[in-house]
Design an enzyme around this catalytic site. Structure first.
Site, PDB file in Angstrom:
ATOM      1  N   ASP A 102       3.624   5.879  -3.022  1.00  0.00           N
ATOM      2  CA  ASP A 102       4.113   7.102  -2.382  1.00  0.00           C
ATOM      3  C   ASP A 102       4.962   7.999  -3.275  1.00  0.00           C
ATOM      4  O   ASP A 102       4.837   9.229  -3.195  1.00  0.00           O
ATOM      5  CB  ASP A 102       4.887   6.760  -1.106  1.00  0.00           C
ATOM      6  CG  ASP A 102       3.995   6.110  -0.068  1.00  0.00           C
ATOM      7  OD1 ASP A 102       2.778   5.968  -0.339  1.00  0.00           O
ATOM      8  OD2 ASP A 102       4.492   5.730   1.001  1.00  0.00           O
ATOM      9  N   HIS A 106       0.812  -1.217   0.000  1.00  0.00           N
ATOM     10  CA  HIS A 106       0.000   0.000   0.000  1.00  0.00           C
ATOM     11  C   HIS A 106       0.839   1.257   0.000  1.00  0.00           C
ATOM     12  O   HIS A 106       0.299   2.357  -0.048  1.00  0.00           O
ATOM     13  CB  HIS A 106      -0.915  -0.005   1.220  1.00  0.00           C
ATOM     14  CG  HIS A 106      -0.176   0.002   2.518  1.00  0.00           C
ATOM     15  ND1 HIS A 106       0.664  -1.014   2.888  1.00  0.00           N
ATOM     16  CD2 HIS A 106      -0.136   0.906   3.529  1.00  0.00           C
ATOM     17  CE1 HIS A 106       1.178  -0.739   4.084  1.00  0.00           C
ATOM     18  NE2 HIS A 106       0.723   0.417   4.480  1.00  0.00           N
ATOM     19  N   CYS A 107       2.172   1.138   0.064  1.00  0.00           N
ATOM     20  CA  CYS A 107       3.012   2.339   0.172  1.00  0.00           C
ATOM     21  C   CYS A 107       4.043   2.475  -0.943  1.00  0.00           C
ATOM     22  O   CYS A 107       4.056   3.472  -1.658  1.00  0.00           O
ATOM     23  CB  CYS A 107       3.741   2.340   1.522  1.00  0.00           C
ATOM     24  SG  CYS A 107       2.696   2.762   2.926  1.00  0.00           S
ATOM     25  N   ILE A 108       4.916   1.479  -1.079  1.00  0.00           N
ATOM     26  CA  ILE A 108       6.104   1.653  -1.919  1.00  0.00           C
ATOM     27  C   ILE A 108       5.761   1.957  -3.380  1.00  0.00           C
ATOM     28  O   ILE A 108       6.396   2.811  -3.996  1.00  0.00           O
ATOM     29  CB  ILE A 108       7.033   0.409  -1.828  1.00  0.00           C
ATOM     30  CG1 ILE A 108       7.310   0.035  -0.359  1.00  0.00           C
ATOM     31  CG2 ILE A 108       8.341   0.662  -2.562  1.00  0.00           C
ATOM     32  CD1 ILE A 108       8.023   1.093   0.433  1.00  0.00           C
TER      33      ILE A 108
END
Length: 437
Positions: A278, A273-275
C-alpha cells in the site's frame, strides 16, 4: 429520493436483493459467508475454475475458513461460477480482486481493470458496484466510473458506485467480518445512500466518508501507519542489537505506558497483501501531484532490507561455528506471512529462502499451515513441509525462525537445533546457540 435509488435501498433492507461477489479469496469468501448467513442470495464469481469447483462441492481452500461453513452456504443457496454474464442477475457487485505491484514496484491495476471490463457488458439499472480492493486515491473515479458510464447509465441515478475498503485480518480470533467497522464513500450522495443500505445489513457499524477518494485514502493511511511504525521499530532493532539491548524487552516496557504509545514489534520484513504494498500505491500517485513521500519511502526501504539483515545474522552465526553459508543445510521455520495462517502473499520468509538459495544453501522449510509450497506468481520452490522432530532438526546446520506459529514446539526446537536465528523474539532468555535477528 429518486425512484431507482428508493427501489435499490428497499431491496437491500428487505434482503430481497441478490448479491454478486467477484473474487473469492481472503476477502470475498468471508464476505460471501456473512451475507449468506443473514439470508441473502449470493452468487460468487471468480476466474479460477478450481476455486469455483471446490466451493460448489462445499469445500474450503482457506485454512481458517471451515469447510462446514462453505457447505452450509451451498445448501442454503450460494453458488459459484466463472460465467461473468451472470452478473446481470445481481443487484450488487462487490469487487474483491488483487491489487499487487509490478516488477517496478508500481500499482498493477490489471485485475481491477480486467474485472470491470468483463462485467461491463452485463451491468444494468439498479445495481450498486462496490470496489473493495486496496488502491490509490482516484481509482474508482478514474478506472471504474468511465467504464460503467459507457453503458449509457447515469451513475448516481440509474446505477450506483461506491468504494469500501476491505479490513480483513486473517487468523485474528478477536474480529470477524461483522464486527469490523466498514468505511464507505460514494461517487454521489445517492451512491453513498445505496452503498450504506447494502453494507449496514451485514456490518455492525458503517462509517460513511465524503467521497470514494477519501475512502481510498483512509485504507492507505491505516496500512501506511503500520508500515511506518514497523519500519521504525525494525530500525531501532538494529541499533539496539549493536548496543547489546533486547528490543523486545524495550517494546514490552514501553507498552506499559497507558497513553501515547502503541506497541509494534520487529520482524524479518513485511508480509501480507496490504502492508508491504500500500505505501507504494500512495507514493506512486503522489508523484502525479509533484510530491515526494520521503518518510513513507524510507520506512519501505528499512522494511525491505530486513530479509538481508536476517541472512547476515545467519552468516555470522555459522561463521562463529566455522561453517560457510554455502553448502549449509538451513531450515526456515514458518513461511506464511504471519503467525497461525496459511497466507503466503508477500511473505518475507520466502524472500529469505530465495536469498539463501542464491548463496548456495541447502534450503528446507517447515510450516504446519502450508504442507506443500504453493504455486506463486513470482516464487518457485518444489518443497514440502519438514516434520519438526528431534531427529530431523538435528540434520540442519541452522534454523531460521521466520514466522512464529503457535503450533511450533519451541522447547523441542531449542533443545535439538545447533543454531537458531530468531527474527520474532520468541526466545527471550539468552543462549549460546540462539541469535536474535
Amino acid at each position: 429520493m429518486s425512484l431507482q435509488k428508493q427501489v435499490s435501498v428497499e431491496k437491500f433492507k428487505s434482503k430481497r436483493a441478490k448479491l454478486g461477489i467477484v473474487g473469492l479469496g481472503y476477502v470475498g469468501l468471508p464476505l460471501m459467508l456473512r451475507y449468506n448467513a443473514i439470508g441473502y442470495n449470493v452468487l460468487g464469481i471468480d476466474i479460477d475454475e478450481s476455486k469455483v469447483e471446490r466451493l460448489n462441492a462445499g469445500q474450503s481452500y482457506i485454512e481458517h475458513i471451515a469447510a462446514e461453513k462453505v457447505l452450509a452456504a451451498r445448501q442454503s443457496g450460494f453458488e459459484a461460477t466463472t460465467d461473468f454474464s451472470r452478473a446481470s442477475e445481481c443487484d450488487a457487485l462487490i469487487l474483491c480482486v488483487p491489487t499487487p505491484l509490478n516488477k517496478y514496484r508500481e500499482p498493477d491495476m490489471s485485475f481491477v481493470i480486467n474485472t470491470t471490463d468483463a462485467l461491463k457488458p452485463y451491468v444494468r439499472s439498479g445495481q450498486v458496484i462496490s470496489l473493495e480492493s486496496t488502491t490509490y486515491p482516484g481509482t474508482t473515479e478514474e478506472e471504474l466510473l468511465p467504464r460503467i458510464q459507457e453503458s449509457g447509465l447515469v451513475v448516481g441515478e440509474d446505477i450506483f458506485l461506491v468504494y469500501s475498503p476491505e479490513r480483513e485480518d486473517p487468523g485474528n480470533p478477536d474480529f470477524e467480518t461483522r464486527t469490523i467497522p466498514k468505511v464507505i464513500g460514494g461517487h454521489t450522495p445517492a451512491c453513498l445512500e445505496v452503498g450504506i443500505a447494502l453494507y449496514e445489513q451485514a456490518i455492525d457499524r458503517v462509517v460513511p466518508v465524503s467521497s470514494t477518494k477519501a475512502a481510498e485514502m483512509t485504507k492507505l493511511l491505516e496500512n501506511i501507519h503500520r508500515a511506518v511504525n514497523i519500519g521504525l521499530v525494525n530500525e531501532m532493532k538494529i541499533v539496539a542489537d549493536r548496543m547489546g539491548i533486547d528490543i523486545f524487552e524495550v517494546v514490552d516496557a514501553a507498552a506499559t505506558k497507558p497513553f501515547g504509545f502503541t506497541a509494534y514489534y520487529p520482524g524479518p520484513g513485511l508480509g501480507g497483501h496490504c502492508i508491504p504494498i500500500d505505501p507504494f500505491y500512495l507514493t506512486w500517485k503522489a508523484r502525479e501531484y509533484g510530491l515526494h513521500t520521503r518518510f513513507i519511502e524510507l520506512s519501505g526501504e528499512v522494511n525491505q532490507a530486513m530479509p538481508e539483515y536476517v541472512v547476515g545474522k545467519l552468516m555470522d552465526g555459522l561463521n562463529d561455528q566455522g561453517k560457510p553459508l554455502k553448502g549449509s543445510k538451513v531450515l526456515v521455520l514458518g513461511i506464511a506471512y504471519k503467525k497461525n495462517v496459511d497466507d503466503m502473499r508477500e511473505s518475507p520468509s520466502v524472500e529469505i529462502m530465495e536469498l539463501l538459495e542464491a548463496k548456495g544453501c541447502d534450503i528446507a522449510y517447515s510450516d504446519p499451515h502450508v504442507p506443500v509450497f504453493p504455486k506463486m506468481r513470482e516464487h518457485h520452490f518444489t518443497l514440502s513441509s519438514e516434520p519438526v522432530t528431534a531427529q530431523n532438526l538435528a540434520r540442519f546446520d541452522a534454523v531460521v525462525l521466520a514466522t512464529d506459529h503457535d503450533k511450533f514446539d519451541y522447547k523441542l526446537i531449542s533443545d535439538n537445533c545447533k543454531l537458531i536465528v530468531d527474527s520474532r523474539g520468541k526466545y527471550r532468555q539468552p543462549a549460546a546457540h540462539i541469535i536474535k535477528a
